[in-house]
Each structure stands twice: as C-alpha cells, then as structure tokens.
Motif scaffolding. Structure first.
Motif, PDB file in Angstrom:
ATOM      1  N   GLU A   5       0.874  -1.107   0.077  1.00  0.00           N
ATOM      2  CA  GLU A   5       0.005  -0.210  -0.090  1.00  0.00           C
ATOM      3  C   GLU A   5       0.773   1.175  -0.031  1.00  0.00           C
ATOM      4  N   LEU A   6       1.998   1.194   0.725  1.00  0.00           N
ATOM      5  CA  LEU A   6       2.793   2.366   0.832  1.00  0.00           C
ATOM      6  C   LEU A   6       3.649   2.462  -0.605  1.00  0.00           C
ATOM      7  N   MET A   7       3.868   1.560  -1.205  1.00  0.00           N
ATOM      8  CA  MET A   7       4.467   1.633  -2.328  1.00  0.00           C
ATOM      9  C   MET A   7       3.731   2.337  -3.418  1.00  0.00           C
ATOM     10  N   ARG A   8       2.364   1.740  -3.397  1.00  0.00           N
ATOM     11  CA  ARG A   8       1.215   2.302  -4.327  1.00  0.00           C
ATOM     12  C   ARG A   8       1.048   3.614  -4.213  1.00  0.00           C
ATOM     13  N   ASP A   9       0.797   3.887  -2.687  1.00  0.00           N
ATOM     14  CA  ASP A   9       0.629   5.218  -2.636  1.00  0.00           C
ATOM     15  C   ASP A   9       1.541   6.340  -2.910  1.00  0.00           C
ATOM     16  N   ALA A  10       2.952   5.798  -2.801  1.00  0.00           N
ATOM     17  CA  ALA A  10       4.051   6.907  -3.154  1.00  0.00           C
ATOM     18  C   ALA A  10       4.073   6.974  -4.693  1.00  0.00           C
ATOM     19  N   ALA A  11       4.015   6.057  -5.258  1.00  0.00           N
ATOM     20  CA  ALA A  11       3.941   6.175  -6.847  1.00  0.00           C
ATOM     21  C   ALA A  11       2.755   7.040  -7.236  1.00  0.00           C
ATOM     22  N   ALA A  12       1.611   6.916  -6.594  1.00  0.00           N
ATOM     23  CA  ALA A  12       0.486   7.708  -7.210  1.00  0.00           C
ATOM     24  C   ALA A  12       0.724   9.274  -6.892  1.00  0.00           C
TER      25      ALA A  12
END
Length: 302
Positions: free
Chosen positions: A139-146
C-alpha cells in the motif's frame, strides 16, 4: 531524503563449517543494509519499518542512528526480532533460513505520511512476502507512486519464505506499474520469469540486473542497454552486496538529480556506465569483508 522501507533483522553467521558451527549475530536485512549503505555514502536517508523493543532491536536502531539515518518513521513492538541463519558457501555466496513467526517486522502498518522532503522510497526482500506487513508495504508503494514519488524495488527473492511461488510472481507483476527502478539479481530474474524488456513494458523506467562478479547491466525504456564488468576482488562473502548495489544506484541517481522518469531517461550511455561502475565498485568493497559492511563514501573516491 531517500526512505528505505522494509525489514531489519539479525543474521546468524556461522564461524566455520558444519551444522553445529558457532553462530555470530550480525545486524542485517536487505532494506536495513540498504539504509546503512546509503547513510555511509552520504545520502539523507530515513528507515521505515517496525522494530522490536528487544536487545537486538535496540542494536539495529543504534547502528542506524550512528550512520546518520533518520529513524523517526520506525514503528516499535514488543514482539521479537526476526532471525536469519546464514550458510556461506565455498565461493562466499550466502543462503538463509528464517525464523519469522510472530516477529515485530511482520506487523508493520502503513504510515499516514512519509518523512518531509521524501524524494524516493525503496522496497524489497522479506517485507513484501510476509503478511500482514507485506500488504502494508505494498500500500505504501502504490501510494508513493501515485503521488509521483520515485520508487525502487529489489525483490531479493528468498524462495524458502514464499509458500505460493505462482501467487508471488503474479503479485510481483502487479507491483511493476508502481515501480520507477527495478533492481534484481540474475538468479532472482530466473526465478521470477520474464525479461527486462517485459518488465519495462509493465511500468519501470529502468531495470538493473546484477550478475555477481560478472557485473551489472541496465536496461532502459527507450531501448538502451548498458553493461559494466564486476570489480576484481578477493571475496570473503557476498552478504549485503546486492543491498550495496541498490544503495549505490539510489545515491548516484540522487547526486545526479535523476530520481525521476525524466532523470533516468536523460542519463544516456555515459551516465549509466558511470553509475553502474560506481555500484560495482561499492559492492566489491562489501564483498571484500565479512558480513554486510558497505563502504563509506571516502573508500570509493578515485
């Protein structure tokens, strides 16, 4: 600020041969080693994880602080620290078995915010395998990328921890749309299946494949392919070598102001060759001494 998200653990390293060789504890974990290496190279670095209150946990955090790594994003828990028992082969290569049930880093929760001035977040290894923490890191990865933050992924496969390889491979592919830089070993690449070009088509701007003493190759979305040989060195062991490469790549990109899709695209042959040689040199220093002991910046000066 480069944020490294993932596990911190204790490597139990054998001193001698045989199943009953004495074991010496060493501070480790792929993301942890990457954070230490970044700090030693001089990058502003923060570590994002969940660490035990036990004596091992305190030792892990103390080393980060002494290396200049910001630990304000570290969560704490009463659970024990994960243990990894290393086996070192005749060629210096390391294999691991893990004691992970009920350990602190498995209970990592997605943080509400990242440290101020975060330019990149790095992920990898056991933290993306073991639930429930794996979903929180994802979730942290996807949020950062977004949010447009540069993301780096080093899967650093530990096959013994992966109960369903096909499910993990599918999950790995799902991450690629949220990854800026994919770095992995040739062994990881073979285990995962696919090719650098296939992975690039799924999202990353660049893929770097390491081949041990044979060197490193970078593949870029615009069709570029840049390779350098490994640095010749007397290998003591390879513990932390891949993590050092990961840190050296991120550090080198940061100093070139290239932690972005545009920045990666602008490196060209000369930029990539210089960056890969720096990473190979850094990894060679780590291989020349026992345990995960990455170099300081001064050791890599020409």
């Amino acid at each position: 600020m480069i944020v490294v998200a993932g596990e911190a653990l204790i490597d139990l390293v054998p001193q001698g041969t045989g199943a009953l060789a004495a074991l010496v504890p060493a501070l480790g974990g792929g993301p942890y080693n990457t954070a230490v290496a970044l700090g030693r190279l001089g990058s502003a670095t923060a570590f994002c994880s969940r660490v035990s209150y036990d004596a091992f946990g305190e030792a892990l955090l103390d080393r980060l602080r002494r290396t200049g790594v910001d630990v304000s994003a570290v969560q704490r828990g009463a659970e024990p620290t994960t243990l990894a028992v290393a086996t070192v082969g005749a060629d210096g290569s390391a294999a691991y078995s893990f004691y992970v049930e009920g350990t602190a880093d498995r209970l990592f929760g997605t943080p509400a915010v990242l440290p101020p001035d975060t330019r990149a977040v790095s992920f990898g290894t056991c933290s993306l395998v073991l639930e429930p923490g794996a979903s929180a890191y994802e979730e942290l990865m996807r949020d950062a990328a977004a949010r447009g933050v540069f993301t780096a992924l080093d899967p650093n496969i530990r096959a013994g921890l992966i109960a369903d390889p096909d499910a993990y491979r599918a999950r790995f592919k799902s991450w690629l749309s949220s990854v800026s830089l994919l770095k992995l070993s040739a062994e990881d690449a073979e285990w995962l299946g696919g090719t650098p070009r296939e992975w690039l088509a799924a999202g990353p701007s660049a893929v770097v494949v390491t081949r041990g003493g044979a060197g490193l190759t970078a593949f870029t979305r615009d069709g570029g392919e840049y390779a350098v040989p490994g640095e010749r060195v007397e290998v003591v062991d390879t513990i932390g070598a891949g993590d050092t490469v990961n840190a050296a790549l991120l550090h080198g990109l940061a100093v070139r102001d290239a932690l972005s899709e545009r920045g990666l695209g602008a490196l060209g042959r000369d930029g990539w060759t210089e960056l890969l040689r720096f990473a190979a040199r850094a990894a060679a220093v780590t291989c020349s001494r026992a345990g995960a002991e990455p170099p300081y910046a001064a050791e890599l000066e020409d």
